[in-house]
Enzyme design. Sequence first.
Site, mmCIF file in Angstrom:
data_model
loop_
_atom_site.group_PDB
_atom_site.id
_atom_site.type_symbol
_atom_site.label_atom_id
_atom_site.label_comp_id
_atom_site.label_asym_id
_atom_site.label_seq_id
_atom_site.Cartn_x
_atom_site.Cartn_y
_atom_site.Cartn_z
ATOM 1 N N SER A 87 -0.245 1.377 -16.792
ATOM 2 C CA SER A 87 -0.429 1.666 -15.371
ATOM 3 C C SER A 87 0.088 3.032 -14.955
ATOM 4 O O SER A 87 -0.030 3.411 -13.790
ATOM 5 C CB SER A 87 0.284 0.593 -14.553
ATOM 6 O OG SER A 87 1.677 0.691 -14.717
ATOM 7 N N THR A 207 2.219 0.842 -11.174
ATOM 8 C CA THR A 207 2.745 2.122 -10.717
ATOM 9 C C THR A 207 4.237 2.023 -10.906
ATOM 10 O O THR A 207 4.771 0.923 -10.936
ATOM 11 C CB THR A 207 2.475 2.279 -9.197
ATOM 12 O OG1 THR A 207 1.086 2.323 -8.957
ATOM 13 C CG2 THR A 207 3.126 3.506 -8.598
ATOM 14 N N THR A 225 1.621 7.118 -11.132
ATOM 15 C CA THR A 225 0.678 6.045 -11.464
ATOM 16 C C THR A 225 -0.598 6.583 -12.097
ATOM 17 O O THR A 225 -0.941 7.751 -11.919
ATOM 18 C CB THR A 225 0.285 5.292 -10.166
ATOM 19 O OG1 THR A 225 -0.469 4.131 -10.499
ATOM 20 C CG2 THR A 225 -0.536 6.158 -9.238
ATOM 21 N N ARG A 235 -11.055 8.879 -6.984
ATOM 22 C CA ARG A 235 -10.326 8.000 -6.046
ATOM 23 C C ARG A 235 -8.831 8.340 -6.073
ATOM 24 O O ARG A 235 -8.235 8.474 -7.137
ATOM 25 C CB ARG A 235 -10.546 6.538 -6.445
ATOM 26 C CG ARG A 235 -9.785 5.518 -5.591
ATOM 27 C CD ARG A 235 -8.459 5.128 -6.215
ATOM 28 N NE ARG A 235 -7.810 4.021 -5.498
ATOM 29 C CZ ARG A 235 -6.566 3.619 -5.735
ATOM 30 N NH1 ARG A 235 -5.839 4.212 -6.652
ATOM 31 N NH2 ARG A 235 -6.053 2.627 -5.065
ATOM 32 N N VAL A 236 -8.241 8.478 -4.911
ATOM 33 C CA VAL A 236 -6.808 8.732 -4.813
ATOM 34 C C VAL A 236 -6.170 7.563 -4.075
ATOM 35 O O VAL A 236 -6.671 7.141 -3.032
ATOM 36 C CB VAL A 236 -6.550 10.057 -4.057
ATOM 37 C CG1 VAL A 236 -5.070 10.253 -3.792
ATOM 38 C CG2 VAL A 236 -7.098 11.233 -4.863
ATOM 39 N N GLY A 237 -5.093 7.035 -4.627
ATOM 40 C CA GLY A 237 -4.415 5.913 -3.978
ATOM 41 C C GLY A 237 -3.305 6.388 -3.057
ATOM 42 O O GLY A 237 -3.279 7.535 -2.608
ATOM 43 N N ASP A 238 -2.369 5.489 -2.803
ATOM 44 C CA ASP A 238 -1.266 5.815 -1.891
ATOM 45 C C ASP A 238 -0.150 6.608 -2.577
ATOM 46 O O ASP A 238 0.598 7.348 -1.919
ATOM 47 C CB ASP A 238 -0.681 4.539 -1.280
ATOM 48 C CG ASP A 238 -0.241 3.524 -2.333
ATOM 49 O OD1 ASP A 238 -0.770 3.557 -3.470
ATOM 50 O OD2 ASP A 238 0.628 2.692 -2.021
ATOM 51 N N THR A 258 4.159 0.000 -4.426
ATOM 52 C CA THR A 258 3.191 -0.259 -5.483
ATOM 53 C C THR A 258 2.238 -1.328 -4.936
ATOM 54 O O THR A 258 2.561 -2.001 -3.969
ATOM 55 C CB THR A 258 3.851 -0.790 -6.778
ATOM 56 O OG1 THR A 258 4.539 -2.006 -6.485
ATOM 57 C CG2 THR A 258 4.841 0.199 -7.367
ATOM 58 N N GLY A 259 1.101 -1.466 -5.594
ATOM 59 C CA GLY A 259 0.143 -2.477 -5.135
ATOM 60 C C GLY A 259 -1.110 -1.829 -4.580
ATOM 61 O O GLY A 259 -1.362 -0.642 -4.830
HETATM 62 N N1 ASP Z 1 -0.593 1.815 -5.522
HETATM 63 C C1 ASP Z 1 -1.356 2.225 -6.683
HETATM 64 C C2 ASP Z 1 -2.660 2.780 -6.247
HETATM 65 O O1 ASP Z 1 -3.266 2.225 -5.343
HETATM 66 C C3 ASP Z 1 -1.617 1.162 -7.660
HETATM 67 C C4 ASP Z 1 -0.515 0.201 -7.947
HETATM 68 O O2 ASP Z 1 0.600 0.384 -7.538
HETATM 69 O O3 ASP Z 1 -0.741 -0.795 -8.596
HETATM 70 O O4 ASP Z 1 -3.127 3.711 -6.852
#
Ligand code: ASP
Length: 359
Positions: A87, A207, A225, A235-238, A258-259
């Site tokens: 991850s 993450t 992450t 794609r960009v996450g948080d 995370t999540g």
């Molecule tokens: N928060 C991360 C993202 O959305 C992924 C994760 O933490 O599992 O990229």
Amino acid sequence: MDSSMKRRDFLKSATLAGAAAFVGNSVPGLSEVQARANSVVRPVVIASANGLKATARAMELIQQGVDALDAVIAGVNIVEDDPKDNSVGFGGLPNEDGVVELDSSVMHGPSGRGGAVASLRNIKNPSKVAKVVMERSDHVLLVGEGALRFAVSHGFKEENLLTEESREIWLKWKETLSNQDDRLPPHDINSIDIGEGPKKYERITGTINCDGVDLKGNISGVTTTSGLAFKIPGRVGDSPILGAGLYVDNEVGAAGSTGRGEANLLACSSVMIVEYMRQGKTPEESCLLACTRIAQQTKERRLLDDKGRPNFNVNFYAINKSGVYGSAAIWSGPKFAVNTGEKESRLENCTYLYKREKK
Ligand code: ASP
């Protein structure tokens, strides 16, 4: 030194002097200064559950007098370098084209500065690149090709981040794709019912967020992450978004996540958690309020269970200036890593909004 540098230095000191005069009225009162001087600094490092080694390493460095940011980055580098962690960093699960794209952010409490990279390919330690963005540019976030060129110009080595194990997991996903991707059919924006979509399968996420208070009482944090497995390229996450996946205020505390990044991007929870702590709430209460906010904001049926609760998880981790720490998740189950000065870190349970029923 050339004349432009001299001019720059002059402007800098003039600005600082001006700023000092300007903030003169808001300098803390004597009792506040005294209270701070008397308060005992309690070094602490917390992280997501995959951060047992990271928190132990960060605490070891903090006890040697290392700044919290360098300590937490050295901690998460262990996870970024680990091919077995799918991850983060090297061995992270790739996007839908089979290419690993990494996101990371860092924030340094004492200087109030931050840096981040997103969709970075071929560099296994995006957290280190994020720190260089903070230190060696006037920018906060670099993405994609530009982030890679910036990293290479600062001596980072390019390498293939896709391990055999991750490639095989990706190939299996590709071969059994059916409707399991992130694209939505055309639909009316006001409709909350746009099909089943992602509800039907568990997407792999992961993450590491790691936050620390050092011996001087300074606070810093990092999130790193490979993001959502099999995401749409780009794609960009948080995680690399300051305010969402990480936020630090040296006077208050730090928070990270995370999540499901999409849910957190719409809520900007980390900055919200820090603001709740500023108002006097504990780190745990603040994290729980952020979970509640996400639950209230989630309206699309494909993202809700049959009782109207989010069908995904988001976890938050927070510490405050006094070394108090806490964590909360939307759904019960997750744990988080803590080190308050021991050689080995421990896992503690995150508090939660909803209890997962046993099936
Ligand atoms: N928060 C991360 C993202 O959305 C992924 C994760 O933490 O599992 O990229």
